[in-house]
Design a protein around this motif. Structure first.
Motif, short mmCIF file in Angstrom:
data_model
loop_
_atom_site.label_atom_id
_atom_site.label_comp_id
_atom_site.label_asym_id
_atom_site.label_seq_id
_atom_site.Cartn_x
_atom_site.Cartn_y
_atom_site.Cartn_z
N HIS A 36 0.78 -1.10 -0.08
CA HIS A 36 0.02 -0.10 0.06
C HIS A 36 0.78 1.43 -0.10
O HIS A 36 0.59 2.25 -0.68
CB HIS A 36 -0.87 -0.05 1.24
CG HIS A 36 -1.98 1.17 1.24
ND1 HIS A 36 -1.70 2.22 1.65
CD2 HIS A 36 -3.17 1.26 0.60
CE1 HIS A 36 -2.77 3.02 1.73
NE2 HIS A 36 -3.49 2.36 0.70
N GLY A 37 1.88 1.19 0.77
CA GLY A 37 2.98 2.37 0.71
C GLY A 37 3.50 2.76 -0.68
O GLY A 37 3.46 3.77 -1.04
N ARG A 39 1.87 2.21 -3.37
CA ARG A 39 0.76 2.67 -4.11
C ARG A 39 0.70 4.31 -3.97
O ARG A 39 0.52 4.95 -4.74
CB ARG A 39 -0.57 2.00 -3.82
CG ARG A 39 -1.79 2.62 -4.55
CD ARG A 39 -3.03 1.81 -3.99
NE ARG A 39 -4.22 2.07 -5.13
CZ ARG A 39 -5.20 1.90 -4.74
NH1 ARG A 39 -5.67 1.32 -3.77
NH2 ARG A 39 -6.19 2.15 -5.70
N LYS A 40 0.73 4.35 -2.65
CA LYS A 40 0.52 5.96 -2.35
C LYS A 40 1.87 6.68 -2.49
O LYS A 40 1.74 7.87 -3.07
CB LYS A 40 0.46 5.75 -0.80
CG LYS A 40 -0.02 7.21 -0.10
CD LYS A 40 -0.42 7.27 1.37
CE LYS A 40 -0.85 8.51 2.12
NZ LYS A 40 -1.19 8.31 3.27
N ARG A 44 1.64 9.95 -5.30
CA ARG A 44 2.18 11.10 -4.79
C ARG A 44 3.29 11.53 -6.01
O ARG A 44 3.13 12.95 -6.49
CB ARG A 44 2.98 11.17 -3.68
CG ARG A 44 3.42 12.29 -3.01
CD ARG A 44 4.35 12.25 -1.95
NE ARG A 44 5.71 11.67 -2.40
CZ ARG A 44 6.15 10.46 -1.69
NH1 ARG A 44 5.42 9.84 -0.78
NH2 ARG A 44 7.51 10.18 -2.22
N SER A 60 -4.73 4.62 -10.55
CA SER A 60 -5.15 3.89 -9.18
C SER A 60 -6.53 3.14 -9.10
O SER A 60 -6.54 2.25 -8.26
CB SER A 60 -5.14 5.03 -8.05
OG SER A 60 -6.21 5.95 -8.18
N HIS A 62 -9.40 4.50 -8.43
CA HIS A 62 -10.04 5.35 -7.51
C HIS A 62 -11.33 6.04 -8.16
O HIS A 62 -10.94 6.56 -9.24
CB HIS A 62 -9.40 6.44 -6.62
CG HIS A 62 -8.66 6.09 -5.78
ND1 HIS A 62 -7.18 5.90 -5.71
CD2 HIS A 62 -8.74 5.36 -4.31
CE1 HIS A 62 -6.55 5.40 -4.60
NE2 HIS A 62 -7.48 5.03 -3.89
N GLU A 67 -10.46 10.76 -2.48
CA GLU A 67 -9.52 9.56 -2.31
C GLU A 67 -8.27 9.96 -3.03
O GLU A 67 -7.25 9.98 -2.47
CB GLU A 67 -10.05 8.28 -2.96
CG GLU A 67 -11.11 7.60 -2.13
CD GLU A 67 -10.37 7.12 -0.75
OE1 GLU A 67 -9.36 6.45 -0.68
OE2 GLU A 67 -10.93 7.66 0.36
N ARG A 70 -6.72 12.63 -0.85
CA ARG A 70 -6.05 12.10 0.40
C ARG A 70 -4.59 11.19 -0.03
O ARG A 70 -3.85 11.28 0.67
CB ARG A 70 -7.05 10.87 0.92
CG ARG A 70 -6.62 10.50 2.30
CD ARG A 70 -7.71 9.67 2.71
NE ARG A 70 -8.01 8.35 2.26
CZ ARG A 70 -7.47 7.17 2.38
NH1 ARG A 70 -6.58 7.13 3.20
NH2 ARG A 70 -7.85 6.14 1.62
N TYR A 71 -4.71 10.65 -1.17
CA TYR A 71 -3.48 9.69 -1.42
C TYR A 71 -2.21 10.87 -1.91
O TYR A 71 -1.11 10.57 -1.71
CB TYR A 71 -3.67 8.79 -2.64
CG TYR A 71 -4.17 7.44 -2.37
CD1 TYR A 71 -3.36 6.48 -2.15
CD2 TYR A 71 -5.24 7.41 -1.84
CE1 TYR A 71 -3.70 5.15 -1.72
CE2 TYR A 71 -5.77 6.25 -1.22
CZ TYR A 71 -4.88 5.11 -1.37
OH TYR A 71 -5.33 3.78 -0.82
N THR A 72 -2.46 11.89 -2.31
CA THR A 72 -1.62 12.94 -2.93
C THR A 72 -1.44 14.18 -2.00
O THR A 72 -0.59 15.09 -2.41
CB THR A 72 -1.92 13.53 -4.38
OG1 THR A 72 -3.24 14.23 -4.41
CG2 THR A 72 -2.05 12.22 -5.46
#
Length: 94
Positions: A36-37, A39-40, A44, A60, A62, A67, A70-72
């Protein structure tokens, strides 16, 4: 549909999390290093390199802007601001 990560036959890789867990363990990295890290971090980096929210969502999967935001959220805000200003014509930048 084209997939970013595939097996040797071009099929979508379904066990990426397991592969990453094994690589983390093999490299003796901290347990906090998870798929998951990655992906985030990838989302970013897309934001920091000028990708639109729609482009990021396409990568992604999404469906909501919240969302993506939140991720960026941790994207380099100074770099993004400089990039935005640089897009203005010279007579409007300053």
């Amino acid at each position: 549909m084209q997939h970013l990560i595939t097996d040797a036959r071009g099929r979508p890789l379904r066990n990426l999390t397991e592969l990453i867990e094994a690589a983390v363990k093999g490299a003796e990295l901290p347990a906090r290093c998870v798929a998951h890290g990655l992906r985030k971090a990838a989302l970013r980096r897309l934001a920091e390199h000028g990708s639109t929210t729609k482009e990021i969502a396409a990568v992604s999967g999404h469906r909501s802007l919240s969302e993506i935001e939140r991720y960026t959220a941790r994207a380099d805000q100074v770099g993004l601001a400089e990039s935005a200003i640089a897009k203005l014509p010279d007579d409007q930048a300053g």
